[in-house]
Enzyme design. Structure first.
Site, mmCIF file in Angstrom:
data_model
loop_
_atom_site.group_PDB
_atom_site.id
_atom_site.type_symbol
_atom_site.label_atom_id
_atom_site.label_comp_id
_atom_site.label_asym_id
_atom_site.label_seq_id
_atom_site.Cartn_x
_atom_site.Cartn_y
_atom_site.Cartn_z
ATOM 1 N N GLY A 13 0.806 -1.348 0.049
ATOM 2 C CA GLY A 13 -0.180 -0.005 -0.112
ATOM 3 C C GLY A 13 0.717 1.050 -0.082
ATOM 4 N N ARG A 93 -4.609 -8.415 -9.585
ATOM 5 C CA ARG A 93 -5.623 -9.405 -10.118
ATOM 6 C C ARG A 93 -6.122 -8.926 -11.486
ATOM 7 N NH1 ARG A 93 -8.612 -12.962 -7.166
ATOM 8 N NH2 ARG A 93 -7.560 -12.403 -5.314
ATOM 9 N N HIS A 111 2.589 -0.010 -13.147
ATOM 10 C CA HIS A 111 3.252 -1.200 -13.454
ATOM 11 C C HIS A 111 4.969 -1.023 -13.160
ATOM 12 C CE1 HIS A 111 3.911 -5.384 -14.378
ATOM 13 N NE2 HIS A 111 4.901 -4.938 -15.136
HETATM 14 C C1 GAR Z 1 4.000 -1.592 -7.239
HETATM 15 O O1 GAR Z 1 5.288 -1.615 -7.427
HETATM 16 C C2 GAR Z 1 3.193 -1.757 -8.475
HETATM 17 O O2 GAR Z 1 3.799 -1.111 -9.608
HETATM 18 C C3 GAR Z 1 3.106 -3.204 -8.448
HETATM 19 O O3 GAR Z 1 3.148 -3.492 -7.434
HETATM 20 C C4 GAR Z 1 3.574 -2.798 -6.381
HETATM 21 C C5 GAR Z 1 2.570 -2.480 -5.284
HETATM 22 O O4 GAR Z 1 3.274 -1.602 -4.140
HETATM 23 N N1 GAR Z 1 2.157 -3.526 -9.578
HETATM 24 C C6 GAR Z 1 2.145 -4.511 -10.355
HETATM 25 O O5 GAR Z 1 3.128 -5.200 -10.310
HETATM 26 C C7 GAR Z 1 1.058 -4.715 -11.208
HETATM 27 N N2 GAR Z 1 1.262 -5.813 -12.017
HETATM 28 P P1 GAR Z 1 2.545 -0.809 -3.025
HETATM 29 O O6 GAR Z 1 1.586 -1.997 -2.436
HETATM 30 O O7 GAR Z 1 3.569 -0.714 -1.838
HETATM 31 O O8 GAR Z 1 2.017 0.385 -3.571
#
Ligand code: GAR
Length: 191
Positions: A13, A93, A111
């Protein structure tokens, strides 16, 4: 301007927090974070959402017959909260037909790679293991594919000789925390 946004997250988050900080500081003037959606009740983001008193919908996918089941409820929550833009910030998801039908064009995803390179899970690890000299961050509109929708904004991150996977990951997250609020503001100004 008065735009209400929702943020979906599944894990740490930190990006949801960065968006909320940008709302509170006035950087996202005229924008409010009115719904947090989380598909993992045990995720750290749930505590953050409670501490910040952000209205939430936290659910367990297993409590529903299928994706249509929980997406129908999410769609109702988004409508009740009068949301205008949905931001996927670490929502791990694939979005299904129920949400896409209503939200395509008004739903963005963050991403941690320069898409189309390294889609899917663990994009930072994928890039690290591939030994690339450059990776980055992408904000794109969401479609039915895995990280395939129209790219809105990208920024590069250099992999330095003394980087480790951890330091690279840190650089990418720092950039995300700035790039995602910037993208939200720009997209809303263009709406
Ligand atoms: C982030 O790095 C986002 O880019 C990635 O999940 C992480 C969430 O971090 N998203 C993906 O990989 C989507 N395919 P957070 O929970 O600390 O914001």
């Amino acid at each position: 301007m008065n735009m209400r946004i929702a943020v979906f997250a599944s894990g740490r988050g930190s990006n949801l927090l960065a968006i909320h900080d940008a709302v509170i500081s006035g950087k996202l003037e005229g924008i409010s974070l009115d719904l947090a959606v989380c598909d993992r009740p045990d995720a750290p983001v749930v505590d953050l959402v409670h501490k910040r008193n952000i209205p939430d919908f936290i659910f367990c996918p297993k409590d529903y017959a299928d994706k249509n089941g929980f997406e129908t409820v999410i769609a109702e929550k988004l409508a009740e909260a009068k949301i205008g833009l949905v931001v996927l910030a670490g929502y791990m998801r694939l979005v299904g037909a129920v949400l896409l039908e209503k939200w395509e064009g008004r739903m963005i995803n963050l991403h941690p790679s320069l898409l189309p390179a390294f889609p899917g899970k663990d994009a930072i690890g994928q890039a690290w293991r591939a030994g690339v000299k450059e990776t980055g961050v992408t904000v794109h509109f969401v479609d039915a594919g895995m990280d395939t929708g129209r790219i809105y904004l990208q920024q590069k991150v250099t992999v330095d000789p003394d980087d480790t996977e951890e330091s690279l990951s840190e650089k990418i997250h720092l950039l995300e925390h700035k790039l995602l609020p910037d993208a939200i503001l720009k997209i809303i100004q263009e709406m």
